[in-house]
Design an enzyme around this catalytic site. Structure first.
Site, PDB file in Angstrom:
ATOM      1  N   GLY A  46       6.162   3.353  -7.140  1.00 27.70           N
ATOM      2  CA  GLY A  46       7.521   3.409  -6.607  1.00 27.70           C
ATOM      3  C   GLY A  46       7.544   4.425  -5.476  1.00 27.70           C
ATOM      4  O   GLY A  46       7.057   5.553  -5.643  1.00 27.70           O
ATOM      5  N   ARG A  79      -2.425   4.884  -0.988  1.00 29.28           N
ATOM      6  CA  ARG A  79      -1.809   3.544  -0.897  1.00 29.28           C
ATOM      7  C   ARG A  79      -1.209   3.407   0.502  1.00 29.28           C
ATOM      8  O   ARG A  79      -0.686   4.393   1.033  1.00 29.28           O
ATOM      9  CB  ARG A  79      -0.721   3.349  -1.973  1.00 29.28           C
ATOM     10  CG  ARG A  79      -1.287   3.200  -3.385  1.00 29.28           C
ATOM     11  CD  ARG A  79      -0.216   2.814  -4.396  1.00 29.28           C
ATOM     12  NE  ARG A  79       0.171   1.412  -4.282  1.00 29.28           N
ATOM     13  CZ  ARG A  79       1.151   0.863  -5.002  1.00 29.28           C
ATOM     14  NH1 ARG A  79       1.842   1.586  -5.861  1.00 29.28           N
ATOM     15  NH2 ARG A  79       1.443  -0.418  -4.864  1.00 29.28           N
ATOM     16  N   ASP A 218      10.003  -0.049   0.009  1.00 29.45           N
ATOM     17  CA  ASP A 218       8.831   0.799   0.260  1.00 29.45           C
ATOM     18  C   ASP A 218       8.823   1.309   1.685  1.00 29.45           C
ATOM     19  O   ASP A 218       8.219   2.342   1.983  1.00 29.45           O
ATOM     20  CB  ASP A 218       7.555   0.030  -0.055  1.00 29.45           C
ATOM     21  CG  ASP A 218       7.422  -0.102  -1.558  1.00 29.45           C
ATOM     22  OD1 ASP A 218       8.036  -1.021  -2.124  1.00 29.45           O
ATOM     23  OD2 ASP A 218       6.755   0.748  -2.175  1.00 29.45           O
ATOM     24  N   ASN A 227       9.180  -4.585   0.633  1.00 29.38           N
ATOM     25  CA  ASN A 227       9.371  -4.289  -0.794  1.00 29.38           C
ATOM     26  C   ASN A 227       8.441  -5.189  -1.604  1.00 29.38           C
ATOM     27  O   ASN A 227       7.725  -6.033  -1.053  1.00 29.38           O
ATOM     28  CB  ASN A 227      10.839  -4.471  -1.200  1.00 29.38           C
ATOM     29  CG  ASN A 227      11.127  -3.864  -2.557  1.00 29.38           C
ATOM     30  OD1 ASN A 227      10.848  -2.689  -2.788  1.00 29.38           O
ATOM     31  ND2 ASN A 227      11.649  -4.639  -3.482  1.00 29.38           N
TER      32      ASN A 227
HETATM   33  O1  MRU Z   1       3.703  -1.310  -6.289  1.00 31.00           O
HETATM   34  P1  MRU Z   1       4.885  -0.450  -6.681  1.00 31.00           P
HETATM   35  O2  MRU Z   1       5.253  -0.572  -8.125  1.00 31.00           O
HETATM   36  O3  MRU Z   1       4.699   0.977  -6.231  1.00 31.00           O
HETATM   37  O4  MRU Z   1       6.073  -1.060  -5.840  1.00 31.00           O
HETATM   38  C1  MRU Z   1       7.354  -0.519  -5.993  1.00 31.00           C
HETATM   39  C2  MRU Z   1       8.407  -1.253  -5.279  1.00 31.00           C
HETATM   40  O5  MRU Z   1       8.188  -2.204  -4.566  1.00 31.00           O
HETATM   41  C3  MRU Z   1       9.789  -0.679  -5.402  1.00 31.00           C
HETATM   42  O6  MRU Z   1      10.751  -1.683  -5.385  1.00 31.00           O
HETATM   43  C4  MRU Z   1      10.009   0.267  -4.224  1.00 31.00           C
HETATM   44  O7  MRU Z   1       8.988   1.226  -4.147  1.00 31.00           O
HETATM   45  C5  MRU Z   1      11.292   0.963  -4.308  1.00 31.00           C
HETATM   46  S1  MRU Z   1      11.247   2.245  -5.497  1.00 31.00           S
HETATM   47  C6  MRU Z   1      12.685   3.119  -5.502  1.00 31.00           C
END
Ligand code: MRU
Length: 314
Positions: A46, A79, A218, A227
């Site tokens: 996230g 990442r 993101d 996202n």
């Molecule tokens: O791969 P992730 O679990 O890190 O991806 C997270 C997302 O896509 C969330 O929707 C995004 O980071 C928003 S978090 C407030």
């Protein structure tokens, strides 16, 4: 709500999100390398939570007496898509150059993230109506942030304002953040929630069973929002059925330098697609593509709910 992360005795403790909702365990990080591993393996995930963890990784590097520019480059490589990671490292470097310690800066950024999310929640509450059913994708909740959440922060805020609301979570294959994390968060606070498979979202909209969509981000940049994979299909269906589509994100998720179509979309391991909880659902040798994010174009977005108010997409 259990803590996503906390700092104690010069260690960072991260709630292990890979084993939720069945087990609640923390991973202790005593070095910045430990935090990098936790980000890569999605123990913490996230965008805002990755940002705060990156700030604490810089704090650990300071304690380890590592050159912070060098550590920063390694942390940034963990990442590629969530811009909060790069923003957090740069923020720490800037404050350290001004004479503030990395530890102090990380603790401050941790507190700021919680306050920011509460402000996003307050602004977001203004677009939620009584009896709304709100669809969300992935997990943009307390678990994706230092606390409270962005998209789920909006939902929390509406619930705290005593609005009668219902939430629908997409399961969010392949890592199932919707099923494992968002549903868990809603259940912990007795907010009415239903789980659907990703492919059911369009059908639910066509049947008039969804009033609003609220997702996280993101990265927000010129042209749209990046996202979790599947967000684009939700946005396209929402446009078809005239359902307001909101993105909730802090200003630290905005990238004013790049076009959204020029950013790196993370490609993840094929086993995330081929296996569910350790069991292969297709032949092991099956060829796979596993993009972790997609781009929702600006014209599909009704508004971006930030701590500074509701903004137009870039
Ligand atoms: O791969 P992730 O679990 O890190 O991806 C997270 C997302 O896509 C969330 O929707 C995004 O980071 C928003 S978090 C407030």
């Amino acid at each position: 709500m259990i803590k996503t992360l906390y700092w104690e005795d010069n260690s960072l403790f991260l709630l292990d999100q890979t084993i939720l909702p069945h087990k609640i365990e923390y991973v202790e990080c005593t070095t910045y390398e430990d935090v990098i591993t936790a980000i890569k393996t999605m123990v913490v995930r996230g965008a805002p939570a990755i940002g705060v963890s990156a700030a604490y990784a810089m704090a650990l590097a300071e304690i380890q007496n590592i050159d912070l520019d060098k550590a920063g480059l390694e942390i940034k490589a963990a990442r590629p898509t969530a811009v909060n990671l790069f923003w957090a490292v740069d923020q720490v470097l800037e404050k350290v150059n001004q004479g503030q310690s990395a530890v102090e800066t990380a603790i401050q950024m941790h507190e700021d993230d919680i306050n920011t999310n509460k402000k996003i929640g307050e602004y977001g509450n203004t677009v939620i109506d009584e009896n709304d059913t709100i669809l969300t994708h992935c997990n943009a909740g307390a678990l994706a942030c230092a606390a409270y959440g962005t998209a789920l922060g909006v939902i929390r805020s509406a619930h705290q304002h005593n609005k009668n609301i219902n939430v629908i979570c997409d399961e969010t294959r392949p890592v199932l953040q919707g099923a494992r994390l968002s549903v868990f968060e809603m259940q912990e606070e007795n907010i009415p929630v239903k789980l659907i498979v990703d492919g059911a979202a369009g059908h639910m909209m066509q049947k008039g069973k969804i009033d609003k969509v609220v997702i996280g981000a993101d990265r927000v940049a010129k042209g749209g929002v990046a996202n979790k994979i599947g967000s684009l299909m939700v946005a396209l269906a929402a446009k078809r059925y005239n359902i307001p589509f909101y993105v909730a994100a802090p200003m630290s998720t905005f990238d004013f330098e790049n076009n959204i179509f020029d950013i790196t979309i993370e490609q993840r391991d094929k086993d995330e697609v081929l296996c569910i909880q350790g069991n292969y659902i297709a032949r092991e040798e099956t060829r796979v593509e596993n993009p972790a994010f997609d781009i929702v174009e600006s014209d599909l977005i009704t508004g971006i709910i930030t701590e500074e108010g509701i903004k137009k997409p870039l």
